[in-house]
Design a protein around this motif. Structure first.
Motif, short mmCIF file in Angstrom:
data_model
loop_
_atom_site.label_atom_id
_atom_site.label_comp_id
_atom_site.label_asym_id
_atom_site.label_seq_id
_atom_site.Cartn_x
_atom_site.Cartn_y
_atom_site.Cartn_z
N ALA A 172 -3.77 -13.39 -1.43
CA ALA A 172 -3.30 -12.66 -2.49
C ALA A 172 -2.86 -13.48 -3.42
CB ALA A 172 -2.28 -11.48 -1.85
N TRP A 208 -5.29 0.51 -7.32
CA TRP A 208 -5.64 0.42 -5.88
C TRP A 208 -6.55 -0.78 -5.70
CZ3 TRP A 208 -1.60 1.81 -3.25
CH2 TRP A 208 -0.82 3.10 -3.53
N GLY A 209 -6.88 -1.16 -4.40
CA GLY A 209 -7.96 -1.93 -3.72
C GLY A 209 -9.11 -1.68 -4.50
N ARG A 229 -2.45 -9.79 1.35
CA ARG A 229 -2.87 -8.34 0.86
C ARG A 229 -2.06 -8.34 -0.76
NH1 ARG A 229 -2.00 -3.61 2.99
NH2 ARG A 229 -0.19 -4.31 4.18
N GLY A 267 -5.86 -3.78 -0.18
CA GLY A 267 -5.30 -4.98 -1.22
C GLY A 267 -5.93 -6.29 -0.42
N THR A 276 0.74 -1.30 -0.24
CA THR A 276 0.02 -0.03 -0.02
C THR A 276 1.02 1.23 -0.06
OG1 THR A 276 -0.05 0.08 2.35
CG2 THR A 276 -1.82 -0.99 1.32
N GLY A 280 -0.82 -6.09 -4.17
CA GLY A 280 -0.67 -4.66 -4.93
C GLY A 280 -0.26 -5.11 -6.08
#
Length: 452
Positions: free
Chosen positions: A334, A252-253, A240, A320, A211, A242
């Motif tokens: 992820a 971005w998320g 998470r 994320g 992030t 990216g």
């Protein structure tokens, strides 16, 4: 014992300062007792690759086994691999020892019971048990070690097929994704360019937190240099994601969530859950594709609970965390989110930058974090919420998201994990963005100064 280590979603603190050997053993005893008093006996334990994680696991396991629970230890694994093992082995409870994206001196415990997160009041119950020395004491439980990574890889590869090979750059940040992400993506047929994919718990190249734009600089350069179709980065425990596109632009998320939602909503309408920091553009896009946008509270435990309540196929956060119930288990993973993104890209001949070219990019701030002591941060939010409620429409599911008539909004919420207030702003113009930011920050600073 520092009572502030018992957070909303997990237990977290500084190793050897908060998480001493006696405290860690007692956390194990409390969690084992929690499981035993609910009729359970089996607990799975895994951990990330921070330098102090193995010793914490050993102490924790000793405490758990003292309550009569049997422990299966997975060793060093990503958090989603532990979640997978928890379900596949049908354990009564699980603990992942991980500092996630927090500074190097931190570590913590993510807890589950009956495949659901232990959070909120249940974490406070563990604190009470420790303070009152209220533990189950039984003959020591059994112990075994199990390798789960091969089954975890096979599961993901079995669920996702790519229509064409892609070239992907992976930055594991020397964290747990190093152990699995390159293997999975190659098994899917991708050409993989590795960056910082050697496990090293000192995180010598950058902190594993995708992030933070500074942590993506090397990945962006590598994507451009190698002409990769996309670049993927991971946090410390691989829950998470990216993403950067082939131009080196960060997705971005909320932008990723829009892309995933389009694929799922093509099958029919469904509720899509997102947290309060997400853009209005996501809300509009979900509606445009036939979905029901549902704004909810930040936090993996809270999001997963809401997904179950609403039978939602997909949820996500700006940070994320992406949660797939559609064709998956409902937890944030992820590695799996990477595979799903590659599937979307492989099914479309356009580059990743074109797939969301029709999604508006409204002027917005990044997440702004203002230091604020734990003992006043929630009261500060309550007071500014009361002020704006008098004159504006306010969404208060998680702090204050104040809505202005022109579509602009400002967010103030208290972090559940750190002594900070989290702010974010979005507007239709840069000038308007700065105006609402100045207005809200000014009022908030007055309140915080008054409460100090």
């Amino acid at each position: 014992m520092n009572p502030s280590i018992f957070r909303q979603y997990d237990i977290r603190g500084v190793v050897e300062q908060d998480l001493t050997s006696p405290v860690t053993i007692k956390i194990g005893r409390a969690f084992g007792s929690y499981i035993r008093r609910r009729g359970g006996k089996s607990v799975i334990v895994g951990g990330d690759n921070r330098l102090h994680t193995r010793s914490l696991c050993k102490r924790l396991i000793g405490g758990i086994r003292s309550t009569g629970c049997d422990v299966i230890e997975l060793g060093t694994v990503p958090t989603p691999a532990l979640y997978f093992a928890d379900i596949e082995l049908d354990a009564d409870g699980s603990v992942q020892v991980t500092g996630s994206h927090n500074p190097a001196e931190f570590n913590g415990f993510k807890l589950s019971h009956c495949h659901a997160s232990v959070f909120g009041e249940n974490i406070q119950e563990l604190k009470r048990m420790i303070e009152e020395n209220d533990f189950v004491n039984e003959a020591q439980g059994k112990y075994e070690e199990k390798e789960i990574m091969s089954d975890y890889q096979d599961m993901i590869v079995g669920k996702v097929k790519l229509e064409r090979p892609l070239k992907v750059a992976l930055d594991a940040g020397n964290a747990t994704a190093s152990l699995i992400a390159p293997r999975v993506m190659r098994a899917l047929g991708c050409e993989v360019v590795e960056l910082y994919c050697e496990p090293d718990g000192t995180f010598p190249n950058h902190h594993p937190d995708p992030t933070v734009p500074e942590n993506l600089v090397d990945l962006i350069a590598l994507v451009k240099e190698t002409k990769a179709d996309a670049g993927i980065a991971y946090d410390g425990d691989s829950d998470r994601i990216g993403v950067v596109n082939e131009k080196g632009e960060i997705l971005w998320g909320d932008q990723l969530l829009a892309l995933y939602a389009r694929e799922i909503l093509a099958e029919g309408p469904a509720p899509i859950i997102f947290e309060v920091k997400c853009s209005t553009a996501l809300i509009e896009d979900i509606r445009r594709h036939g979905g029901k946008p549902v704004m909810w509270r930040t936090g993996h435990s809270l999001i997963k609970k809401k997904m179950k309540e609403m039978n939602s196929p997909l949820a996500g956060e700006m940070s994320g965390h992406i949660f797939f119930k559609h064709q998956y288990y409902g937890f944030d993973d992820a590695i799996y989110a990477t595979a799903r993104l590659l599937r979307i890209m492989a099914a479309d001949k356009r580059p990743l930058s074109d797939l969301l070219s029709d999604l508006p990019r409204y002027p917005s701030t990044p997440e702004i974090r203002i230091d604020c002591p734990d003992h006043i941060k929630f009261e500060a939010v309550n007071r500014i919420l009361d002020q704006f409620k008098q004159t504006h429409q306010v969404i208060d599911v998680d702090g204050m998201r104040v809505l202005f008539e022109d579509g602009s909004w400002g967010l103030v919420r208290a972090s559940n994990t750190q002594p900070v207030l989290v702010l974010r702003f979005e507007a239709k113009s840069e000038e308007r963005l700065q105006a609402i930011k100045k207005e809200i920050e000014g009022k908030l600073c007055q309140i915080v100064d008054m409460l100090r």
